[in-house]
Motif scaffolding. Structure first.
Motif, PDB file in Angstrom:
ATOM      1  N   TYR A 110      16.051  27.422  11.963  1.00 42.45           N
ATOM      2  CA  TYR A 110      16.558  27.651  13.323  1.00 42.45           C
ATOM      3  C   TYR A 110      16.805  26.352  14.081  1.00 42.45           C
ATOM      4  O   TYR A 110      17.665  26.309  14.967  1.00 42.45           O
ATOM      5  CB  TYR A 110      15.592  28.548  14.101  1.00 42.45           C
ATOM      6  CG  TYR A 110      15.710  30.002  13.728  1.00 42.45           C
ATOM      7  CD1 TYR A 110      16.862  30.716  14.014  1.00 42.45           C
ATOM      8  CD2 TYR A 110      14.678  30.657  13.070  1.00 42.45           C
ATOM      9  CE1 TYR A 110      16.987  32.047  13.656  1.00 42.45           C
ATOM     10  CE2 TYR A 110      14.785  31.997  12.711  1.00 42.45           C
ATOM     11  CZ  TYR A 110      15.952  32.683  13.011  1.00 42.45           C
ATOM     12  OH  TYR A 110      16.069  33.999  12.650  1.00 42.45           O
ATOM     13  N   ALA A 111      16.072  25.293  13.748  1.00 41.23           N
ATOM     14  CA  ALA A 111      16.288  24.017  14.426  1.00 41.23           C
ATOM     15  C   ALA A 111      17.660  23.441  14.105  1.00 41.23           C
ATOM     16  O   ALA A 111      18.239  22.709  14.916  1.00 41.23           O
ATOM     17  CB  ALA A 111      15.196  23.023  14.034  1.00 41.23           C
ATOM     18  N   ASN A 112      18.185  23.772  12.932  1.00 42.83           N
ATOM     19  CA  ASN A 112      19.477  23.240  12.511  1.00 42.83           C
ATOM     20  C   ASN A 112      20.607  24.267  12.633  1.00 42.83           C
ATOM     21  O   ASN A 112      21.729  23.993  12.225  1.00 42.83           O
ATOM     22  CB  ASN A 112      19.388  22.737  11.070  1.00 42.83           C
ATOM     23  CG  ASN A 112      18.521  21.512  10.929  1.00 42.83           C
ATOM     24  OD1 ASN A 112      18.974  20.379  11.085  1.00 42.83           O
ATOM     25  ND2 ASN A 112      17.241  21.724  10.648  1.00 42.83           N
ATOM     26  N   LEU A 113      20.302  25.426  13.196  1.00 43.43           N
ATOM     27  CA  LEU A 113      21.318  26.451  13.394  1.00 43.43           C
ATOM     28  C   LEU A 113      21.964  26.254  14.766  1.00 43.43           C
ATOM     29  O   LEU A 113      21.257  26.169  15.773  1.00 43.43           O
ATOM     30  CB  LEU A 113      20.685  27.841  13.319  1.00 43.43           C
ATOM     31  CG  LEU A 113      21.650  29.023  13.307  1.00 43.43           C
ATOM     32  CD1 LEU A 113      22.417  29.074  11.978  1.00 43.43           C
ATOM     33  CD2 LEU A 113      20.877  30.338  13.527  1.00 43.43           C
ATOM     34  N   PRO A 114      23.289  26.144  14.848  1.00 51.00           N
ATOM     35  CA  PRO A 114      23.948  25.987  16.154  1.00 51.00           C
ATOM     36  C   PRO A 114      23.566  27.105  17.121  1.00 51.00           C
ATOM     37  O   PRO A 114      23.444  28.264  16.714  1.00 51.00           O
ATOM     38  CB  PRO A 114      25.443  26.036  15.801  1.00 51.00           C
ATOM     39  CG  PRO A 114      25.503  25.597  14.370  1.00 51.00           C
ATOM     40  CD  PRO A 114      24.256  26.115  13.732  1.00 51.00           C
ATOM     41  N   ILE A 115      23.389  26.740  18.371  1.00 51.88           N
ATOM     42  CA  ILE A 115      22.960  27.705  19.389  1.00 51.88           C
ATOM     43  C   ILE A 115      23.907  28.900  19.444  1.00 51.88           C
ATOM     44  O   ILE A 115      23.481  30.048  19.625  1.00 51.88           O
ATOM     45  CB  ILE A 115      22.876  27.036  20.769  1.00 51.88           C
ATOM     46  CG1 ILE A 115      21.763  25.983  20.779  1.00 51.88           C
ATOM     47  CG2 ILE A 115      22.626  28.060  21.861  1.00 51.88           C
ATOM     48  CD1 ILE A 115      20.379  26.549  20.649  1.00 51.88           C
ATOM     49  N   PHE A 286      12.750  22.145  16.808  1.00 55.14           N
ATOM     50  CA  PHE A 286      11.922  22.189  15.605  1.00 55.14           C
ATOM     51  C   PHE A 286      10.439  22.118  15.958  1.00 55.14           C
ATOM     52  O   PHE A 286       9.626  22.914  15.470  1.00 55.14           O
ATOM     53  CB  PHE A 286      12.305  21.043  14.674  1.00 55.14           C
ATOM     54  CG  PHE A 286      11.485  20.994  13.414  1.00 55.14           C
ATOM     55  CD1 PHE A 286      11.576  22.003  12.467  1.00 55.14           C
ATOM     56  CD2 PHE A 286      10.619  19.933  13.169  1.00 55.14           C
ATOM     57  CE1 PHE A 286      10.822  21.969  11.299  1.00 55.14           C
ATOM     58  CE2 PHE A 286       9.867  19.883  12.009  1.00 55.14           C
ATOM     59  CZ  PHE A 286       9.967  20.904  11.065  1.00 55.14           C
ATOM     60  N   GLY A 287      10.063  21.170  16.793  1.00 53.14           N
ATOM     61  CA  GLY A 287       8.669  21.031  17.184  1.00 53.14           C
ATOM     62  C   GLY A 287       8.154  22.253  17.934  1.00 53.14           C
ATOM     63  O   GLY A 287       7.035  22.718  17.706  1.00 53.14           O
ATOM     64  N   LYS A 288       8.976  22.803  18.830  1.00 51.13           N
ATOM     65  CA  LYS A 288       8.562  23.969  19.606  1.00 51.13           C
ATOM     66  C   LYS A 288       8.342  25.177  18.698  1.00 51.13           C
ATOM     67  O   LYS A 288       7.345  25.899  18.825  1.00 51.13           O
ATOM     68  CB  LYS A 288       9.621  24.289  20.673  1.00 51.13           C
ATOM     69  CG  LYS A 288       9.232  25.409  21.641  1.00 51.13           C
ATOM     70  CD  LYS A 288      10.320  25.630  22.644  1.00 51.13           C
ATOM     71  CE  LYS A 288      10.525  24.434  23.563  1.00 51.13           C
ATOM     72  NZ  LYS A 288       9.337  24.197  24.434  1.00 51.13           N
ATOM     73  N   LEU A 289       9.278  25.407  17.776  1.00 49.06           N
ATOM     74  CA  LEU A 289       9.157  26.548  16.870  1.00 49.06           C
ATOM     75  C   LEU A 289       7.979  26.365  15.912  1.00 49.06           C
ATOM     76  O   LEU A 289       7.243  27.317  15.627  1.00 49.06           O
ATOM     77  CB  LEU A 289      10.451  26.723  16.081  1.00 49.06           C
ATOM     78  CG  LEU A 289      11.691  27.115  16.889  1.00 49.06           C
ATOM     79  CD1 LEU A 289      12.935  27.090  16.008  1.00 49.06           C
ATOM     80  CD2 LEU A 289      11.518  28.483  17.522  1.00 49.06           C
ATOM     81  N   LEU A 290       7.797  25.151  15.413  1.00 48.04           N
ATOM     82  CA  LEU A 290       6.715  24.881  14.476  1.00 48.04           C
ATOM     83  C   LEU A 290       5.358  25.082  15.139  1.00 48.04           C
ATOM     84  O   LEU A 290       4.469  25.753  14.584  1.00 48.04           O
ATOM     85  CB  LEU A 290       6.835  23.456  13.937  1.00 48.04           C
ATOM     86  CG  LEU A 290       5.843  23.039  12.850  1.00 48.04           C
ATOM     87  CD1 LEU A 290       6.000  23.904  11.612  1.00 48.04           C
ATOM     88  CD2 LEU A 290       6.040  21.562  12.485  1.00 48.04           C
ATOM     89  N   ALA A 291       5.179  24.528  16.337  1.00 47.85           N
ATOM     90  CA  ALA A 291       3.894  24.646  17.033  1.00 47.85           C
ATOM     91  C   ALA A 291       3.603  26.092  17.416  1.00 47.85           C
ATOM     92  O   ALA A 291       2.466  26.566  17.276  1.00 47.85           O
ATOM     93  CB  ALA A 291       3.893  23.756  18.272  1.00 47.85           C
ATOM     94  N   THR A 292       4.611  26.809  17.885  1.00 49.55           N
ATOM     95  CA  THR A 292       4.399  28.211  18.259  1.00 49.55           C
ATOM     96  C   THR A 292       4.036  29.049  17.041  1.00 49.55           C
ATOM     97  O   THR A 292       3.127  29.891  17.098  1.00 49.55           O
ATOM     98  CB  THR A 292       5.661  28.785  18.918  1.00 49.55           C
ATOM     99  OG1 THR A 292       6.038  27.973  20.036  1.00 49.55           O
ATOM    100  CG2 THR A 292       5.416  30.208  19.410  1.00 49.55           C
ATOM    101  N   GLY A 293       4.743  28.842  15.932  1.00 49.52           N
ATOM    102  CA  GLY A 293       4.460  29.610  14.729  1.00 49.52           C
ATOM    103  C   GLY A 293       3.082  29.332  14.164  1.00 49.52           C
ATOM    104  O   GLY A 293       2.382  30.264  13.724  1.00 49.52           O
ATOM    105  N   MET A 294       2.651  28.069  14.147  1.00 49.99           N
ATOM    106  CA  MET A 294       1.314  27.739  13.642  1.00 49.99           C
ATOM    107  C   MET A 294       0.226  28.326  14.538  1.00 49.99           C
ATOM    108  O   MET A 294      -0.798  28.829  14.058  1.00 49.99           O
ATOM    109  CB  MET A 294       1.148  26.220  13.544  1.00 49.99           C
ATOM    110  CG  MET A 294       2.064  25.555  12.516  1.00 49.99           C
ATOM    111  SD  MET A 294       1.759  26.150  10.822  1.00 49.99           S
ATOM    112  CE  MET A 294       2.984  25.199   9.906  1.00 49.99           C
ATOM    113  N   THR A 295       0.448  28.290  15.857  1.00 49.21           N
ATOM    114  CA  THR A 295      -0.511  28.896  16.781  1.00 49.21           C
ATOM    115  C   THR A 295      -0.578  30.402  16.566  1.00 49.21           C
ATOM    116  O   THR A 295      -1.666  30.994  16.576  1.00 49.21           O
ATOM    117  CB  THR A 295      -0.118  28.591  18.230  1.00 49.21           C
ATOM    118  OG1 THR A 295      -0.008  27.171  18.414  1.00 49.21           O
ATOM    119  CG2 THR A 295      -1.155  29.136  19.206  1.00 49.21           C
TER     120      THR A 295
END
Length: 357
Positions: A110-115, A286-295
């Motif tokens: 999702y981080a590399n998918l165009p909005i 990327f950071g936002k999605l990664l941190a939310t998913g790990m939490t």
């Protein structure tokens, strides 16, 4: 973050000491050793750059998929399920590794998918395939709890990525319609019995309802301050099943009471709050999605285990993070902690450099 983590690890070691009848072997000592091994691993993960984390996302996912396939071919069978690979020095459960691995690959996708493609099928079909493959392999083991954890982590990442809410509502409605079919034709007989037991545990208190009945007795008998350290009769007299893994919270509550339970919940709340704060402060997708998913992954462990031991959810075999005895579970949760530390480091660097790197 480290303070509540150390509290949970130390408290878990004391409870495991008691669960073994007042001995450091075999649970408490290995619990501490595993933490001391995986803590440096978490610090190493925290040093990864954003580019390196994105680079490893798909290779890590593919390796774990291969490991899940290997489980079906040569996996170690325990407790009626085929979930482990025998590595000699430990029994590795690849499905546990897939929890953070799936979050990582979805965050990368999702981080590399165009909005502009977020509200289209191109944001759903590839992600559904990434989630569906490991879920299907885990269901073959069979392991309903882990498959639900994978689906939950994937759904959280998709939601935070910005997929329309109506899609989730439609998926929920479809799941509700298909639930009876999945229950009668998709679940194993023992899994069906667990659901019936959850709905009416008193119907068979000495059979299928035994686990949850004894768990409630242990928790309730602890009262406000508990029976005292190493004085838990339910676990010491073998009334409480799996006091060192799935029902460790019941073991703790019997000896430390309501106050001990509050300490455990408060420690988890601090860790989860820190994880969400890390996600909010992230300056890139990327950071936002990664941190939310790990939490969300850690949250699922905690929520389902606590609900399970109190009779608010069916027994699905989900350990309590940082307290239950188990190497794969400890490794998974420490990977989540290391990933959150990694994103937090990115957040600290961004304001000083003015660059997202």
């Amino acid at each position: 973050m480290l303070f509540p983590l150390f509290v949970l690890i130390g408290f878990g070691a004391l409870v495991l000491f008691s669960a073994a009848g007042g001995s450091w072997e075999p649970y408490a000592s290995s619990h501490v050793i595993r933490f001391l091994v995986f803590l440096p691993m978490a610090f190493v993960i925290s040093m990864f750059s954003r580019e390196l984390a994105q680079f490893f996302a798909f290779p890590v996912y593919i390796v774990i998929i291969v490991m899940l396939m290997a489980v079906e071919a040569i996996g170690f069978v325990g407790g009626g399920s085929q979930r482990w690979l025998d590595l000699g020095f430990m029994q590795l459960q690849p499905s546990e590794l897939m929890k953070p691995g799936l979050v990582l690959v979805l965050a990368r996708f999702y981080a590399n998918l165009p909005i502009g493609l977020i509200p289209t099928w191109r944001s759903v079909v590839p992600a559904a395939a990434l989630i569906g493959a490991p879920v299907a392999l885990v269901l073959l083991q069979p392991d309903l709890g882990t498959s639900l954890a994978l689906a939950f982590g994937g759904a959280v990442v998709m939601f935070v990525a910005g997929l329309p809410l109506r899609w989730f509502l439609a998926a929920g409605a479809a799941a509700a319609v298909l639930a009876p079919i999945a229950f009668f034709f998709g679940l194993q007989p023992y899994q069906q019995r667990r659901v019936f037991t959850f709905l009416d545990p008193e119907s068979d208190p000495l059979g299928d309802g035994y686990h949850i009945t004894q768990s409630k007795i242990a928790i309730g008998s602890g009262g406000l301050s508990g029976k005292g350290f190493n004085e838990g009769s339910q676990s010491h007299l073998n009334y409480l099943p799996e006091p060192q893994t799935d029902f460790i919270f019941s073991t703790m509550a019997e000896e430390w009471g309501f106050i001990g339970g509050l300490v455990v919940i408060a420690a988890f709340a601090m860790i989860l709050g820190w994880g969400l704060k890390t996600a909010r402060e992230s300056q890139d997708r990327f950071g936002k999605l990664l941190a939310t998913g790990m939490t969300a992954t850690i949250f699922f462990y905690v929520a389902i285990n606590l609900m399970m031991v109190m009779g608010l959810a069916p027994v699905v075999g989900i350990p309590l993070p940082f307290m239950s005895h188990g190497g794969s579970s400890m490794m998974t949760n420490m990977i989540c902690i290391g990933s959150l530390m990694m994103v937090a480091r990115w957040n600290r660097r961004a304001p000083r450099t003015g660059l997202i790197s």
